[in-house]
Design a protein around this motif. Structure first.
Motif, PDB file in Angstrom:
ATOM      1  N   ALA A  22       0.911   3.987  -2.941  1.00  8.70           N
ATOM      2  CA  ALA A  22       0.685   5.416  -2.677  1.00  8.70           C
ATOM      3  C   ALA A  22       1.778   6.245  -3.329  1.00  8.70           C
ATOM      4  O   ALA A  22       1.502   7.283  -3.936  1.00  8.70           O
ATOM      5  CB  ALA A  22       0.624   5.675  -1.180  1.00  8.70           C
ATOM      6  N   VAL A  41       0.930  10.502   1.206  1.00  9.78           N
ATOM      7  CA  VAL A  41       1.886   9.461   0.800  1.00  9.78           C
ATOM      8  C   VAL A  41       2.883   9.228   1.932  1.00  9.78           C
ATOM      9  O   VAL A  41       3.179   8.085   2.305  1.00  9.78           O
ATOM     10  CB  VAL A  41       2.611   9.853  -0.511  1.00  9.78           C
ATOM     11  CG1 VAL A  41       3.795   8.932  -0.778  1.00  9.78           C
ATOM     12  CG2 VAL A  41       1.640   9.836  -1.676  1.00  9.78           C
ATOM     13  N   THR A  67       1.213   7.433   4.772  1.00  8.84           N
ATOM     14  CA  THR A  67       1.074   6.006   4.470  1.00  8.84           C
ATOM     15  C   THR A  67       2.377   5.277   4.773  1.00  8.84           C
ATOM     16  O   THR A  67       2.372   4.195   5.374  1.00  8.84           O
ATOM     17  CB  THR A  67       0.671   5.794   2.987  1.00  8.84           C
ATOM     18  OG1 THR A  67      -0.524   6.535   2.724  1.00  8.84           O
ATOM     19  CG2 THR A  67       0.436   4.324   2.689  1.00  8.84           C
ATOM     20  N   THR A 117      -4.003   1.552  -3.020  1.00  9.92           N
ATOM     21  CA  THR A 117      -3.605   1.918  -1.656  1.00  9.92           C
ATOM     22  C   THR A 117      -4.755   1.685  -0.692  1.00  9.92           C
ATOM     23  O   THR A 117      -4.583   1.050   0.357  1.00  9.92           O
ATOM     24  CB  THR A 117      -3.154   3.395  -1.597  1.00  9.92           C
ATOM     25  OG1 THR A 117      -2.088   3.595  -2.525  1.00  9.92           O
ATOM     26  CG2 THR A 117      -2.697   3.780  -0.208  1.00  9.92           C
ATOM     27  N   ALA A 166       0.841  -1.207   0.000  1.00 12.92           N
ATOM     28  CA  ALA A 166       0.000   0.000   0.000  1.00 12.92           C
ATOM     29  C   ALA A 166       0.874   1.254   0.000  1.00 12.92           C
ATOM     30  O   ALA A 166       0.589   2.222  -0.716  1.00 12.92           O
ATOM     31  CB  ALA A 166      -0.934   0.009   1.203  1.00 12.92           C
ATOM     32  N   ALA A 167       1.932   1.243   0.788  1.00 10.33           N
ATOM     33  CA  ALA A 167       2.837   2.399   0.820  1.00 10.33           C
ATOM     34  C   ALA A 167       3.504   2.596  -0.534  1.00 10.33           C
ATOM     35  O   ALA A 167       3.647   3.736  -1.004  1.00 10.33           O
ATOM     36  CB  ALA A 167       3.886   2.212   1.922  1.00 10.33           C
TER      37      ALA A 167
END
Length: 194
Positions: free
Chosen positions: A83, A165, A168, A91, A79-80
């Protein structure tokens, strides 16, 4: 006059989110180091561990749960990365997947801890005190991580920005720390079976 211009300056330092999460993780790591040190100090000063009349910790369920929680590091890390690449839908989906597994873990653990408190309470002796301190502190960190996830999903509902971002990424670092911490706490508490 020269046509030469200096290139744009790159940031010389890491973002505040990086430093903030580093400080949080370092301070929490120190706290848990003290808890785990206390656990082993008490263990080696007590002839029987756990003391007589107390059940030994279960083995299979805590290990499976800790490993299940640890698997959430993968969707959080992806997910990071998503992002960073500007992939908002991916994400969000990966964060929701991790959130569901993490919530299930915490729900089961809180229920199990309540059952254990009926068998032996926190003030019974040094073992029960440090046992519940370690377990409760770990559960509190998982709960905080869930709050981070929900907060981040709320922010991502309005799209991706540089700030989101970085958030995250910081929350991913937090979860990596909590997942390793949960494995260490689980191993510490299960060491009473040895």
């Amino acid at each position: 006059m020269s046509d030469y211009s200096l290139p744009a300056a790159r940031p010389v330092t890491r973002p505040a989110s990086w430093w903030g999460m580093l400080i949080l993780v370092a301070s929490e790591g120190t706290l848990f180091g003290a808890f785990i040190g206390t656990y082993f100090y008490l263990r080696f000063k007590t002839p029987t561990w756990p003391p007589g009349g107390l059940p030994e910790p279960k083995l299979v369920v805590p290990v499976v749960l800790a490993l299940t929680l640890a698997t959430t590091s993968l969707p959080i890390a992806v997910a990071a990365e998503a992002a960073q690449r500007g992939r908002l839908a991916a994400t969000r989906a990966l964060l929701v997947l991790a959130l569901v597994v993490q919530s299930g873990y915490l729900a089961y653990e809180v229920h199990d801890m309540a059952d254990q408190l009926r068998v032996f309470d926190i003030s019974r002796n040094a073992y029960s005190s440090i046992y519940y301190t370690l377990l409760g502190a770990d559960h509190a960190h998982v709960a905080l991580g869930l709050l981070f996830d929900v907060w981040l999903l709320g922010k991502l509902a309005r799209g991706l920005t540089g700030y989101r971002v970085r958030a995250t990424q910081a929350i991913a670092w937090y979860w990596h720390f909590v997942n390793v911490l949960t494995l260490v706490v689980t191993a510490t508490l299960l060491s009473a079976k040895v």
